[in-house]
Motif scaffolding. Structure first.
Motif, short mmCIF file in Angstrom:
data_model
loop_
_atom_site.label_atom_id
_atom_site.label_comp_id
_atom_site.label_asym_id
_atom_site.label_seq_id
_atom_site.Cartn_x
_atom_site.Cartn_y
_atom_site.Cartn_z
N TYR A 150 89.04 9.57 34.34
CA TYR A 150 87.73 9.44 34.93
C TYR A 150 86.85 10.27 34.16
N GLN A 151 87.45 10.98 32.83
CA GLN A 151 86.52 11.78 32.19
C GLN A 151 85.44 11.13 31.14
N GLY A 152 85.62 9.92 30.72
CA GLY A 152 84.65 9.54 30.07
C GLY A 152 83.57 8.79 30.64
N GLU A 153 83.58 8.37 31.98
CA GLU A 153 82.74 7.73 32.94
C GLU A 153 81.81 8.73 33.17
N SER A 154 80.54 8.34 33.13
CA SER A 154 79.30 9.19 33.48
C SER A 154 79.20 9.28 35.18
N VAL A 155 78.50 10.04 35.81
CA VAL A 155 78.13 10.19 37.13
C VAL A 155 77.29 9.02 37.62
N PHE A 156 76.39 8.56 36.71
CA PHE A 156 75.48 7.64 36.83
C PHE A 156 76.16 6.08 36.99
N ALA A 157 77.25 5.87 36.26
CA ALA A 157 78.07 4.86 36.25
C ALA A 157 78.85 4.69 37.53
N ARG A 158 79.33 6.00 37.88
CA ARG A 158 80.18 5.73 39.32
C ARG A 158 79.44 5.67 40.38
N VAL A 159 78.31 6.16 40.43
CA VAL A 159 77.41 5.71 41.49
C VAL A 159 76.79 4.60 41.58
N TRP A 160 76.52 3.92 40.37
CA TRP A 160 76.20 2.66 40.59
C TRP A 160 77.06 1.59 41.03
N THR A 161 78.41 1.97 40.45
CA THR A 161 79.58 1.10 41.00
C THR A 161 79.58 1.22 42.41
N LEU A 162 79.79 2.12 43.00
CA LEU A 162 79.49 2.81 44.45
C LEU A 162 78.68 1.96 45.13
N VAL A 163 77.31 1.93 44.83
CA VAL A 163 76.17 1.45 45.21
C VAL A 163 76.39 -0.30 45.32
N LYS A 164 76.97 -0.80 44.09
CA LYS A 164 77.33 -2.26 43.98
C LYS A 164 78.13 -2.76 45.04
N THR A 165 79.48 -1.87 45.19
CA THR A 165 80.29 -2.51 46.14
C THR A 165 79.87 -2.55 47.59
N ARG A 166 79.09 -1.38 47.90
CA ARG A 166 78.62 -1.22 49.36
C ARG A 166 77.39 -1.96 49.72
N MET A 167 76.72 -2.50 48.44
CA MET A 167 75.43 -3.36 49.02
C MET A 167 76.01 -4.76 49.62
N PRO A 168 75.21 -5.21 50.63
CA PRO A 168 75.67 -6.44 51.13
C PRO A 168 75.01 -7.85 50.13
N PRO A 169 75.83 -8.84 49.99
CA PRO A 169 75.79 -10.09 49.14
C PRO A 169 74.14 -10.48 49.56
N ARG A 170 73.59 -11.12 48.42
CA ARG A 170 72.25 -11.60 48.64
C ARG A 170 72.44 -13.07 49.09
N ASN A 171 71.62 -13.68 49.80
CA ASN A 171 71.65 -15.15 50.07
C ASN A 171 72.74 -15.60 50.64
N GLY A 172 73.69 -14.71 51.24
CA GLY A 172 75.11 -15.29 51.60
C GLY A 172 76.19 -15.55 50.61
N TYR A 173 75.96 -15.33 49.46
CA TYR A 173 76.69 -15.63 48.34
C TYR A 173 77.36 -14.24 47.81
N GLU A 174 78.64 -14.20 47.44
CA GLU A 174 79.12 -12.81 46.96
C GLU A 174 79.20 -13.12 45.21
N GLU A 175 78.91 -11.87 44.69
CA GLU A 175 78.82 -11.87 43.35
C GLU A 175 80.11 -11.73 42.65
N ILE A 176 80.54 -12.27 41.83
CA ILE A 176 81.84 -12.20 41.42
C ILE A 176 81.88 -11.39 40.08
N ASN A 177 82.74 -10.45 39.90
CA ASN A 177 82.67 -9.59 38.44
C ASN A 177 83.43 -10.23 37.44
#
Length: 129
Positions: free
Chosen positions: A102-129
């Motif tokens: 996890y050394q190269g990953e910035s704090v903002f990228a980790r927080v953004w990934t955490l926020v994206k995984t915790r947010m509820p899906p929009r319009n009832g559809y799940e976003e596929i990565n």
């Protein structure tokens, strides 16, 4: 004659000076013996117990605390400091912290990934990565 024990303020000033070792003879001499013998005896007993308690007991307590702390620190420098909670966690963990995973990953990228995984899906559809 005026006594040093006539008011609360003069009494507290007198006791403070007794703690510091000032005016002991003057304080004992200022207590009038001719008024009431029982007051004179009780005041002597009170002053002796006050002086013994604060000068001998409290001073000895502070010296013993300082000496005990000195011995603890001296032993820590001779034998090494005990492991704190973080070092205990490192020792018991199965993860290799030196891997640099996890050394190269910035704090903002980790927080953004955490926020994206915790947010509820929009319009009832799940976003596929």
């Amino acid at each position: 004659g005026s006594s040093v024990f006539e008011s609360i303020m003069s009494t507290s000033e007198c006791l403070f000076s007794l703690i510091n070792g000032d005016d002991m003879f003057a304080t004992f001499k200022s207590i009038p013996k001719d008024r009431a013998f029982t007051v004179w005896v009780y005041s002597r007993i009170y002053l002796y117990s006050f002086i013994c308690l604060f000068i001998y007991v409290v001073l000895s307590l502070f010296i013993s605390i300082i000496m005990d702390t000195y011995e603890i620190i001296k032993n820590c420098y001779e034998r090494g400091f005990p492991a704190d909670r973080l070092e205990q966690f490192y020792c018991t963990s199965q993860f290799d912290f030196n891997s640099g995973r996890y050394q190269g990953e910035s704090v903002f990228a980790r927080v953004w990934t955490l926020v994206k995984t915790r947010m509820p899906p929009r319009n009832g559809y799940e976003e596929i990565n």
